[in-house]
Design a protein around this motif. Structure first.
Motif, PDB file in Angstrom:
ATOM      1  N   TRP A  81       0.839  -1.205   0.000  1.00  0.00           N
ATOM      2  CA  TRP A  81       0.000   0.000   0.000  1.00  0.00           C
ATOM      3  C   TRP A  81       0.874   1.255   0.000  1.00  0.00           C
ATOM      4  O   TRP A  81       0.617   2.219  -0.717  1.00  0.00           O
ATOM      5  CB  TRP A  81      -0.895  -0.059   1.241  1.00  0.00           C
ATOM      6  N   ILE A  93       2.350   2.630  -3.197  1.00  0.00           N
ATOM      7  CA  ILE A  93       1.408   3.290  -4.098  1.00  0.00           C
ATOM      8  C   ILE A  93       0.946   4.629  -3.517  1.00  0.00           C
ATOM      9  O   ILE A  93       0.920   5.646  -4.211  1.00  0.00           O
ATOM     10  CB  ILE A  93       0.197   2.381  -4.377  1.00  0.00           C
ATOM     11  N   PRO A 114      -1.335   8.752  -6.846  1.00  0.00           N
ATOM     12  CA  PRO A 114      -0.447   7.649  -6.463  1.00  0.00           C
ATOM     13  C   PRO A 114       1.002   7.934  -6.827  1.00  0.00           C
ATOM     14  O   PRO A 114       1.296   8.804  -7.656  1.00  0.00           O
ATOM     15  CB  PRO A 114      -0.987   6.467  -7.264  1.00  0.00           C
ATOM     16  N   LEU A 158      -6.946   3.246  -3.302  1.00  0.00           N
ATOM     17  CA  LEU A 158      -5.919   2.279  -3.673  1.00  0.00           C
ATOM     18  C   LEU A 158      -6.494   1.245  -4.646  1.00  0.00           C
ATOM     19  O   LEU A 158      -5.883   0.944  -5.680  1.00  0.00           O
ATOM     20  CB  LEU A 158      -5.386   1.589  -2.418  1.00  0.00           C
TER      21      LEU A 158
END
Length: 481
Positions: free
Chosen positions: A93, A96, A105, A159
Motif C-alpha cells: 500500500w 502506491i 499515487p 488504492l
C-alpha cells in the motif's frame, strides 16, 4: 465409487509471499512507512517490539526482508523453473500511496509492480494479488487509529481504484484482505487494524479494546464488499476471494463441554468473516457474541446492502496446523499460528511448537466447501524450519515430508468432491516470519543467504524441496516421491 487420484486439469500450483516480508527496499522508490516497518526482530521466546519512532539501535526485518525488490527477475525466473502456474503476492500500500491519503499515487511504486506483472506474463504465471497484507500506512494508523475509523474505507478504495484500472488486463484473481479474520483476535489490532494502544510495546501487546477492534473489522468487511462492487464495474471477469486464517479446532475429548466450546470458538474464529463475505450478512452467533460482550457495532443500512449485494467469488485460506480446545484449565498447552491451544497427543510438532496435522487439511477442505460451495484455494501452507546451509546445498526432507503428506490429503479431499482449484504454499522463497521477525524460520523452496539481522549475501540457492516441488507440478500432483 471410483476413487479420483488426479488433480484437475488447469490446477493452479504455485507459491505465496507478502510484500512486507519479502521485498525490502523500505525507503526506495518513494515508498512510505507501513505498520510492519516499525516492528523489530524477535524470537520464539522474545516477542517483537513495536517502535513507532524507530531507533537506529534496533533492527526492523521488513527494511531488508529478502531483497526481492532487487532480485524480482531472478526470483520469478526460479518460480518459473519450478513450473509455477500461479504466484500469490501482495502489493505494498505504501509504495502506491506512501502516507495513504495523497491525492495521486506514487508512479515509481506502480512502475515496480508493472515490472512484476510483465515478468509473470512472460512465464505464463497467473497472479493472485492480495491488496492489503499487513501494509497499512503508519500515517493512517496515527491519523485515524487505523481501521477504527470509517474514513479508512475511502483511502482503501482509492488504492483499489488505481490497482483495478492499471492492472485490469493482468489480474483476474484478487484477495482484498489477507487473513481478514485475524482482526477478531487482540494480537492483530496493530499490524492488521492499525489500532495504536497507549501501552503498546510489543507485537500483539497493549491493552485490547474489543469494541474498537470489532468496529474496525466491520469497516474492513464493508471495504471488501466495496472492492468487489468497484472491481466488477471495471472488469466483470474479476474474481474476489475471502481469505481466512483457518485455525482448525478439535475438542480435546468427547466431553460435551469440550465439544460445545470448540464449536463456539470455531464459529467465531473461522466462520464469522467468511460468512459475511460469502453469505452477505452477519451470522446469528456473531450478533449474540456482541450482545454478550457489550459490543455495539455501527452498521448502517447502506453497509448491509453492500454486504448483501457484493459477495466474494471463492474461498481462500491459510492452513498450517490444528489445535484442541478443552474445558479443563490444566490441559497441556501448545503454541501455534496466531493462537495456540490444548496439545493433541496424536500429533507431532515443529521446532516452533506448531502441531503437524495433514489429515486436518482434508477435514478443513470438506468443512469449508460444505459451508460455502464455492471454489477453494489453499493460499498458505508450509513448514517453518531451520535449514542447514553447506556449500550451497540445503537438504530439507522434513519440508518435503510435510508438503507431501498435505498434498496427499488434498487429493483425498478432491476425491471427496471438494472443488479445490489452487495451492500456493507459503514462503516459496525464504522470507521474514510475521510472528517472530526471524529469517531462520524458513519456509521456502529457495534459500536466501541472510540471517535474522539482515546480514548475508542474499544470494539464492535451490533446496532439495525445489526440485521435488518441480516434479510435483510437472506431474500435476502424481509424483510425490
Amino acid at each position: 465409487m471410483k476413487k479420483t487420484t488426479k488433480f484437475p486439469d488447469g490446477f493452479y500450483w504455485g507459491g505465496a509471499t507478502a510484500a512486507n516480508q519479502v521485498e525490502g527496499a523500505w525507503e526506495v522508490g518513494g515508498k512510505g512507512i507501513s505498520v510492519s516497518d516499525v516492528i523489530t526482530v524477535g524470537t520464539h521466546q522474545n516477542p517483537r517490539r513495536v517502535s513507532l519512532d524507530m531507533s537506529e539501535q534496533l533492527y526492523y526485518p521488513s527494511h531488508k526482508a529478502s531483497e526481492h525488490y532487487d532480485h524480482y527477475k531472478e526470483d520469478i525466473a526460479l518460480f518459473a523453473e519450478m513450473g509455477f502456474k500461479m504466484y500469490r503476492f501482495s502489493i505494498s500500500w505504501v509504495r502506491i500511496f506512501p502516507n495513504g491519503d495523497e491525492e495521486k499515487p506514487n508512479e515509481e511504486g506502480l512502475l515496480f509492480y508493472d515490472k512484476i506483472f510483465e515478468e509473470l506474463k512472460k512465464y505464463n504465471i497467473e497472479p493472485l494479488v492480495t491488496i492489503s497484507h499487513n501494509e497499512l500506512p503508519l500515517h493512517l494508523a496515527k491519523k485515524f487509529n487505523g481501521w477504527a475509523s470509517r474514513k479508512m474505507i475511502d483511502c482503501f478504495m482509492k488504492l483499489c481504484n488505481v490497482l483495478f484500472e492499471r492492472y485490469k488486463d493482468y489480474v483476474t484473481y484478487w484477495i482484498p484482505f489477507n487473513e481478514i479474520n485475524n482482526l477478531s483476535l487482540p494480537i492483530s489490532g496493530f499490524v492488521q487494524g492499525g489500532i495504536i494502544a497507549d501501552d503498546m510495546k510489543t507485537f500483539g501487546g497493549g491493552t485490547d479494546n474489543a469494541q474498537l477492534r470489532f468496529q474496525a473489522l466491520h469497516h474492513v468487511l464493508v471495504a471488501g464488499a466495496k472492492a468487489v462492487q468497484l472491481g466488477k464495474s471495471i472488469n466483470p471477469n474479476f474474481q474476489f476471494g475471502s481469505m481466512t486464517c483457518h485455525i482448525t479446532l478439535y475438542p480435546l475429548t468427547c466431553k460435551p463441554e469440550d465439544i460445545v466450546l470448540t464449536q463456539q470458538e470455531d464459529l467465531l474464529r473461522n466462520c464469522f468473516c467468511s460468512d459475511v463475505q460469502l453469505k452477505g450478512e452477519y451470522p446469528y452467533f456473531q450478533e449474540k457474541y456482541y450482545q454478550d460482550n457489550g459490543i455495539i457495532i455501527d452498521i448502517t443500512e447502506e453497509d448491509k446492502k453492500l454486504l448483501k449485494e457484493n459477495l466474494h467469488d471463492f474461498y481462500a485460506f491459510s492452513y498450517y496446523m490444528s489445535v484442541c480446545r478443552s474445558s479443563d484449565p490444566d490441559a497441556d498447552q501448545t503454541s501455534g499460528n496466531i493462537m495456540g491451544g490444548a496439545r493433541n497427543p496424536y500429533l507431532e510438532e515443529s521446532e516452533w511448537d506448531w502441531q503437524i496435522d495433514p489429515v486436518g487439511l482434508r477435514y478443513t477442505l470438506n468443512k469449508v466447501y460444505d459451508r460455502y460451495r464455492v471454489p477453494v484455494m489453499i493460499t498458505e501452507n508450509g513448514l517453518g524450519a531451520t535449514d542447514k546451509f553447506e556449500n550451497g546445498i540445503i537438504h530439507d526432507p522434513y519440508r518435503i515430508d510435510y508438503l507431501r503428506t498435505h498434498i496427499e490429503q488434498m487429493k483425498e479431499a478432491i476425491n471427496d468432491g471438494v472443488e479445490l482449484i489452487a495451492y500456493t504454499p507459503w514462503g516459496c522463497i525464504d522470507l521474514v516470519s510475521v510472528s517472530t521477525g526471524e529469517m531462520k524460520k524458513r519456509y521456502g523452496f529457495i534459500y536466501v543467504d541472510a540471517d535474522d539481522n539482515g546480514e548475508g549475501t542474499f544470494n539464492r540457492y535451490r533446496k532439495d524441496s525445489f526440485n521435488w516441488y518441480k516434479k510435483v507440478i510437472q506431474s500435476n500432483g502424481e509424483d510425490l516421491n
